[in-house]
Scaffold this motif. Structure first.
Motif, PDB file in Angstrom:
ATOM      1  N   ARG A   1      19.104  15.801  -7.819  1.00  0.00           N
ATOM      2  CA  ARG A   1      18.230  15.612  -6.654  1.00  0.00           C
ATOM      3  C   ARG A   1      17.005  14.775  -7.023  1.00  0.00           C
ATOM      4  NH1 ARG A   1      18.962  15.120  -1.348  1.00  0.00           N
ATOM      5  NH2 ARG A   1      16.969  15.419  -0.259  1.00  0.00           N
ATOM      6  N   GLU A   2      16.425  15.030  -8.181  1.00  0.00           N
ATOM      7  CA  GLU A   2      15.289  14.207  -8.619  1.00  0.00           C
ATOM      8  C   GLU A   2      15.723  12.758  -8.826  1.00  0.00           C
ATOM      9  OE1 GLU A   2      13.601  16.001 -12.069  1.00  0.00           O
ATOM     10  OE2 GLU A   2      12.220  17.240 -10.902  1.00  0.00           O
TER      11      GLU A   2
ATOM     12  N   ARG B   1       0.832  -1.206   0.000  1.00  0.00           N
ATOM     13  CA  ARG B   1       0.000   0.000   0.000  1.00  0.00           C
ATOM     14  C   ARG B   1       0.869   1.259   0.000  1.00  0.00           C
ATOM     15  NH1 ARG B   1      -5.418  -0.929   1.049  1.00  0.00           N
ATOM     16  NH2 ARG B   1      -5.916  -3.062   1.716  1.00  0.00           N
ATOM     17  N   TYR B   2       1.981   1.229   0.738  1.00  0.00           N
ATOM     18  CA  TYR B   2       2.850   2.397   0.767  1.00  0.00           C
ATOM     19  C   TYR B   2       3.534   2.632  -0.576  1.00  0.00           C
ATOM     20  CZ  TYR B   2       2.519   4.071   5.552  1.00  0.00           C
ATOM     21  OH  TYR B   2       2.080   4.647   6.702  1.00  0.00           O
ATOM     22  N   VAL B   3       3.753   1.577  -1.341  1.00  0.00           N
ATOM     23  CA  VAL B   3       4.279   1.776  -2.697  1.00  0.00           C
ATOM     24  C   VAL B   3       3.315   2.650  -3.495  1.00  0.00           C
ATOM     25  CG1 VAL B   3       4.787   0.636  -4.882  1.00  0.00           C
ATOM     26  CG2 VAL B   3       5.662  -0.333  -2.758  1.00  0.00           C
ATOM     27  N   LYS B   4       2.037   2.334  -3.416  1.00  0.00           N
ATOM     28  CA  LYS B   4       1.018   3.143  -4.113  1.00  0.00           C
ATOM     29  C   LYS B   4       1.009   4.581  -3.595  1.00  0.00           C
ATOM     30  CE  LYS B   4      -4.032   3.530  -4.508  1.00  0.00           C
ATOM     31  NZ  LYS B   4      -4.190   4.730  -3.665  1.00  0.00           N
ATOM     32  N   TYR B   5       1.021   4.725  -2.252  1.00  0.00           N
ATOM     33  CA  TYR B   5       0.961   6.075  -1.692  1.00  0.00           C
ATOM     34  C   TYR B   5       2.199   6.895  -2.060  1.00  0.00           C
ATOM     35  CZ  TYR B   5      -2.569   3.736   1.175  1.00  0.00           C
ATOM     36  OH  TYR B   5      -3.649   3.019   1.599  1.00  0.00           O
ATOM     37  N   PHE B   6       3.359   6.249  -2.059  1.00  0.00           N
ATOM     38  CA  PHE B   6       4.590   6.965  -2.395  1.00  0.00           C
ATOM     39  C   PHE B   6       4.575   7.431  -3.845  1.00  0.00           C
ATOM     40  CE2 PHE B   6       7.126   4.573   1.087  1.00  0.00           C
ATOM     41  CZ  PHE B   6       6.676   5.487   2.029  1.00  0.00           C
ATOM     42  N   ILE B   7       4.091   6.584  -4.747  1.00  0.00           N
ATOM     43  CA  ILE B   7       4.022   6.987  -6.165  1.00  0.00           C
ATOM     44  C   ILE B   7       3.098   8.185  -6.316  1.00  0.00           C
ATOM     45  CG2 ILE B   7       3.323   6.263  -8.476  1.00  0.00           C
ATOM     46  CD1 ILE B   7       4.214   3.453  -7.781  1.00  0.00           C
ATOM     47  N   GLU B   8       1.942   8.130  -5.663  1.00  0.00           N
ATOM     48  CA  GLU B   8       0.997   9.249  -5.744  1.00  0.00           C
ATOM     49  C   GLU B   8       1.584  10.508  -5.123  1.00  0.00           C
ATOM     50  OE1 GLU B   8      -2.337   7.668  -3.701  1.00  0.00           O
ATOM     51  OE2 GLU B   8      -3.106   6.553  -5.419  1.00  0.00           O
ATOM     52  N   TYR B   9       2.330  10.331  -4.052  1.00  0.00           N
ATOM     53  CA  TYR B   9       2.909  11.461  -3.328  1.00  0.00           C
ATOM     54  C   TYR B   9       4.052  12.113  -4.093  1.00  0.00           C
ATOM     55  CZ  TYR B   9       5.609  13.802   0.389  1.00  0.00           C
ATOM     56  OH  TYR B   9       6.325  14.707   1.131  1.00  0.00           O
ATOM     57  N   ILE B  10       4.813  11.322  -4.829  1.00  0.00           N
ATOM     58  CA  ILE B  10       6.051  11.819  -5.447  1.00  0.00           C
ATOM     59  C   ILE B  10       5.860  12.199  -6.909  1.00  0.00           C
ATOM     60  CG2 ILE B  10       8.399  11.154  -6.094  1.00  0.00           C
ATOM     61  CD1 ILE B  10       8.372   9.340  -3.592  1.00  0.00           C
TER      62      ILE B  10
ATOM     63  N   ILE C   1       8.849  13.708 -13.143  1.00  0.00           N
ATOM     64  CA  ILE C   1       8.554  14.983 -12.482  1.00  0.00           C
ATOM     65  C   ILE C   1       8.198  14.707 -11.032  1.00  0.00           C
ATOM     66  CG2 ILE C   1       7.214  17.101 -12.582  1.00  0.00           C
ATOM     67  CD1 ILE C   1       8.852  16.543 -15.092  1.00  0.00           C
ATOM     68  N   VAL C   2       8.931  15.319 -10.115  1.00  0.00           N
ATOM     69  CA  VAL C   2       8.653  15.205  -8.692  1.00  0.00           C
ATOM     70  C   VAL C   2       7.707  16.323  -8.274  1.00  0.00           C
ATOM     71  CG1 VAL C   2       9.668  15.198  -6.375  1.00  0.00           C
ATOM     72  CG2 VAL C   2      10.889  14.137  -8.274  1.00  0.00           C
ATOM     73  N   ARG C   3       6.690  15.957  -7.536  1.00  0.00           N
ATOM     74  CA  ARG C   3       5.728  16.947  -7.100  1.00  0.00           C
ATOM     75  C   ARG C   3       6.372  17.991  -6.176  1.00  0.00           C
ATOM     76  NH1 ARG C   3       0.306  15.747  -7.684  1.00  0.00           N
ATOM     77  NH2 ARG C   3      -0.198  13.640  -8.363  1.00  0.00           N
ATOM     78  N   GLU C   4       5.683  19.107  -6.044  1.00  0.00           N
ATOM     79  CA  GLU C   4       6.119  20.124  -5.094  1.00  0.00           C
ATOM     80  C   GLU C   4       5.875  19.644  -3.668  1.00  0.00           C
ATOM     81  OE1 GLU C   4       4.140  23.761  -5.908  1.00  0.00           O
ATOM     82  OE2 GLU C   4       5.049  24.042  -7.888  1.00  0.00           O
ATOM     83  N   ASN C   5       6.644  20.204  -2.748  1.00  0.00           N
ATOM     84  CA  ASN C   5       6.493  19.923  -1.309  1.00  0.00           C
ATOM     85  C   ASN C   5       6.831  18.487  -0.939  1.00  0.00           C
ATOM     86  OD1 ASN C   5       5.528  22.600  -0.936  1.00  0.00           O
ATOM     87  ND2 ASN C   5       3.452  21.911  -1.505  1.00  0.00           N
ATOM     88  N   VAL C   6       7.487  17.758  -1.839  1.00  0.00           N
ATOM     89  CA  VAL C   6       7.949  16.421  -1.501  1.00  0.00           C
ATOM     90  C   VAL C   6       9.282  16.491  -0.775  1.00  0.00           C
ATOM     91  CG1 VAL C   6       8.775  14.232  -2.474  1.00  0.00           C
ATOM     92  CG2 VAL C   6       6.680  15.277  -3.344  1.00  0.00           C
ATOM     93  N   ASP C   7      10.185  17.357  -1.276  1.00  0.00           N
ATOM     94  CA  ASP C   7      11.531  17.454  -0.718  1.00  0.00           C
ATOM     95  C   ASP C   7      11.889  18.935  -0.633  1.00  0.00           C
ATOM     96  OD1 ASP C   7      14.189  16.470   0.052  1.00  0.00           O
ATOM     97  OD2 ASP C   7      14.800  17.251  -1.903  1.00  0.00           O
ATOM     98  N   SER C   8      12.190  19.397   0.567  1.00  0.00           N
ATOM     99  CA  SER C   8      12.476  20.816   0.757  1.00  0.00           C
ATOM    100  C   SER C   8      13.720  21.260  -0.015  1.00  0.00           C
ATOM    101  CB  SER C   8      12.659  21.109   2.250  1.00  0.00           C
ATOM    102  OG  SER C   8      13.717  20.317   2.791  1.00  0.00           O
TER     103      SER C   8
END
Length: 868
Positions: free
Chosen positions: A543-544, A415-424, A437-444
């Protein structure tokens, strides 16, 4: 519940964004030194004037390595190692695409036919075969024959296609002296599985392996070690990614003890599977031409996904007599046929459409950042779908065992694999198809880099103005700060008044070059930008790349769990296909039992019933009924169709599919053996009779009391007397076994066969009913009954086939004369030839040639010809 409503419920159960962020940050901070080691390959550095914008890439460029992977994504690449010693076969094989290891414990295999060896080979369909020298010549010959025949089949299949070419099977015989048991045993002890406990030492790893491997199976351990050594030595040649290292996601034990033995001749004769219909070559879900194909695989293939179609193919190749497994499959079909569960079935079907095949090769593509945005969408769809399927099954896990397995396979890590993909992954933002493309607010850190890049045009303008005021003479009218890859930031002087000489040196500026009358200098501000900002796009890419590295490593770490869940969903897909067929054609659940019985009421042929107005028939064998059925009847009365119908119903029961009948009780069988004439005898360079003899020999040798033997017109390939004697001898061999006699169904036109067999309750005569019309034509009723036929009515079949009526009448005349014990009259043309031949003979015997006598003889011939 609608699928939309269900999806909303799932999303509401998703952990909070803060939890996902905290979890991923902990992963991101592990071994942060990886950031410097992993840079996205093949991405151009920034090229910018003032704005420092990335140059657009050519969308038409293709990655040849990715295309190569796509070509092989649907075909498993198997390395099979087999060793035979003291009548024991040990084997292990490795799937290159999924990194899965499989082992088969030591199993008895005779040194004459090597049926287990052949069956395992057909199950695996290997690309590479490995064994050792010093084993028996018979075993090596068997393997060489399998490899040669498989390569020839691939060559035949590839003719006329535009594929990448046939798959050549490679056989490697390793030296026994260099690959003895001790060395192989040591290699097995060093096996490192991705599913083993984290940070396990050697003792813990060995304990873990002992829970998976039976180290008492000496031959199997030898074969597994041989396989691992071969992989170590030849990985650069066999892997799609030679620069990588082999990994082993899981280790599974397989067995052939419960398999129903079926040879290739039987698969072809019953039209169960054809090589040209393999899932890698056939479009999934293509309902068109299913009825016309004549293949049971195509008929049953209502699967929604590629993994489902592949599981169906393997299921047809691996019928089982394990009643527990079969009942688990029947349980799913029975659940789906319940009208109260239709909405659940529809939701499952909808989710299965988005389950794609996932292999280690595909994961390596993500790791190398060769995956496209569409690849990430497909991965996200697959993992989301298997999670949705598990959540659908959750409410009914106690009713259906397969549902419980699917639910248990979806761990928190999946389940966390799915959440991480959606999050990142930002699926909406798109620079090019190849960009991640990495989403905003994923990594400061990454957000700060993007912020610097966003304000870079203003920064460059400000730094250029600073140089203009502090470091440039009044003769410079215009300038701008630019960035050039591999050189850094430079001050470009674009306007002079007056223009300087060619070698204009400016204080505090380092001259670099001139291009298009623009002079480039390394100024103090440019040096400051080099030290503080540098190549911002390269830093962002690094970084990406570091973030995706951590994500893919997490996915790889739990890949075995995902593979297992996909496999269970593929099994569900296959069983839903069985349900669709059962619903459409009114199939029934067979009662599979562990005794010698075949009891089918109103059975039908699954591939023929929708082509004609089909007449169902009953079948009863064993459990107090006769075991040897001798079928007679007119030509084209339905004997061959009935024989195949029996075999197919028994086969379908052993794959966990409902069967075309009103009711059916099927005892488990060990073999389905057939002698059915096929056109392959030409390709095999053998006569039809020799092919029949080969199949009969296999049936006599391999059949057990729990076997079914189908004989169709055995003995027709030779004289009637020879065919009669051979058929009688074969049937008598079965009858003499008594209670150990298998189920035998024999169709024949040799009507005298009963007079050659002993009187026995094991034997039963059956015939197909028909009606003879006044004009001599025959009406077939296609109904089986007790008794026997005395005529085959070949003339009626010939007439219905369009044979010339004069030929049919002559055939009837000859038949009636022989039946009455008389010789038939010669044809009129032949009688005239006889008269002419007599005249010529008399002339030749005459010493004196008399013209008048010749005239008289010719006159007599003319009169006799007119009277004939």
């Amino acid at each position: 519940m609608s699928l939309l409503g269900f999806s909303r419920n799932i999303l509401s159960s998703t952990p909070s964004l803060t939890n996902v962020q905290v979890q991923f940050e902990s992963i991101l901070n592990e071994n942060s030194s990886d950031e410097e080691e992993f840079i996205r390959p093949n991405i151009p550095t920034a090229q910018s004037i003032a704005a420092v914008e990335k140059q657009p890439t050519n969308a038409m460029q293709t990655d040849s390595s990715a295309m190569q992977i796509d070509n092989f994504i649907d075909k498993d690449e198997i390395i099979l190692a087999m060793i035979w010693s003291n009548n024991q076969l040990g084997a292990a094989y490795y799937n290159i695409l999924t990194s899965e290891l499989f082992v088969m414990d030591d199993t008895y295999d005779d040194n004459i036919h090597f049926n287990i060896t052949k069956t395992l080979y057909k199950q695996c369909q290997p690309r590479y075969v490995v064994t050792i020298s010093g084993t028996s010549d018979e075993f090596l010959t068997t393997i060489e024959t399998l490899v040669t025949s498989e390569t020839s089949s691939e060559l035949n299949r590839s003719q006329g296609t535009s594929s990448t070419g046939p798959m050549q099977v490679s056989l490697r015989v390793m030296r026994k002296r260099e690959h003895g048991f001790d060395r192989c045993y040591h290699r097995v002890r060093c096996l490192k599985l991705e599913s083993e406990p984290v940070n396990a030492n050697n003792v813990e790893r060995l304990i873990f392996l002992q829970g998976l491997l039976n180290f008492k199976s000496i031959v199997m351990i030898h074969a597994l070690g041989l396989l691992l050594i071969y992989i170590d030595q030849h990985w650069n040649n066999i892997a799609l990614d030679p620069s990588g290292r082999p990994s082993f996601a899981s280790l599974t034990s397989v067995t052939l003890r419960d398999i129903v033995m079926i040879n290739d001749d039987t698969y072809e004769a019953l039209n169960i599977v054809h090589a040209r219909h393999h899932p890698s070559l056939f479009k999934c879900g293509d309902v068109a031409s299913k009825k016309q194909s004549g293949s049971l695989f195509i008929f049953l293939n209502r699967c929604q996904s590629r993994p489902g179609a592949q599981f169906l193919w393997r299921t047809l190749r691996h019928p089982t007599r394990n009643i527990e497994i079969l009942n688990e499959r029947f349980e799913v079909i029975e659940f789906c046929l319940n009208s109260d569960n239709q909405s659940i079935v529809e939701n499952l079907t909808s989710c299965l459409k988005h389950v794609y095949r996932l292999t280690k090769v595909i994961l390596d593509r993500y790791l190398a950042q060769q995956a496209k945005i569409s690849d990430w969408r497909r991965l996200h769809k697959t993992i989301s779908s298997i999670i949705y399927i598990a959540d659908i099954c959750e409410k009914h896990r106690e009713k259906v065992k397969l549902f419980r397995k699917i639910v248990d396979s979806i761990t928190n890590e999946v389940r966390y694999v799915k959440y991480f993909i959606e999050y990142i992954v930002d699926f909406n933002a798109k620079r090019s198809e190849h960009d991640f493309i990495v989403r905003e607010n994923v990594d400061s850190h990454l957000d700060k880099l993007h912020q610097v890049r966003g304000t870079l045009p203003e920064t460059l303008t400000r730094m250029g103005e600073k140089d203009m005021k502090e470091n440039l003479p009044p003769s410079v009218t215009t300038c701008k700060m630019v960035y050039i890859p591999n050189i850094g930031y430079l001050l470009a002087i674009t306007g002079w008044n007056p223009s300087p000489t060619n070698n204009a040196d400016l204080p505090n500026l380092e001259f670099k070059f001139v291009s298009n009358n623009i002079r480039y200098y390394k100024s103090p501000s440019a040096k400051e930008l080099d030290d503080t900002i540098g190549d911002i796009l390269l830093r962002i890419n690094k970084r990406e790349s570091y973030i995706i590295l951590k994500l893919v490593k997490y996915i790889n770490k739990h890949a075995a769990l995902i593979f297992n869940a996909i496999q269970l969903c593929a099994e569900l897909d296959t069983l839903l296909a069985f349900y669709v067929v059962a619903r459409e054609y009114n199939y029934v659940k067979p009662n599979v039992v562990d005794r010698q019985i075949i009891a089918v009421e109103q059975g039908r042929h699954p591939l023929q019933e929708f082509l004609i107005a089909f007449v169902p028939n009953d079948t009863y064998s064993g459990d107090g009924k006769s075991l040897v059925k001798i079928l007679t009847g007119p030509n084209a009365s339905g004997k061959s169709t009935y024989l195949k119908q029996i075999a197919l119903i028994v086969f379908m029961a052993h794959i966990g599919c409902y069967v075309p009948a009103k009711s059916a009780t099927i005892g488990t069988v060990t073999h389905i053996l057939t002698q059915i004439t096929s056109m392959d005898s030409i390709a095999l360079n053998t006569s039809m009779f020799l092919q029949d003899m080969r199949q009969i020999n296999s049936a006599l040798y391999a059949s057990t009391p729990n076997s079914i033997v189908i004989l169709d017109e055995f003995g027709n390939g030779t004289s009637e007397v020879s065919g009669l004697s051979l058929l009688a001898a074969v049937l008598n061999n079965f009858v003499e076994r008594g209670i150990y006699c298998p189920h035998v169904f024999a169709a024949t036109h040799i009507h005298r066969i009963m007079s050659m067999l002993p009187q026995s309750p094991l034997i039963e005569e059956q015939t197909f009913q028909f009606i003879t019309n006044n004009d001599g034509s025959v009406a077939y009723l296609y109904r089986i009954s007790t008794g026997h036929a005395t005529r085959s009515f070949a003339h009626a079949a010939a007439r219905s086939a369009g044979l010339d009526e004069q030929v049919v009448k002559r055939a009837l005349e000859v038949y009636e004369k022989f039946k009455a014990g008389e010789l038939p009259s010669r044809l009129s043309e032949a009688a005239r030839q006889d008269i002419a031949a007599g005249i010529i003979e008399r002339l030749l015997e005459s010493e004196n040639f008399d013209l008048e006598e010749l005239k008289l003889l010719v006159l007599q011939v003319t009169e006799q010809s007119m009277s004939v």
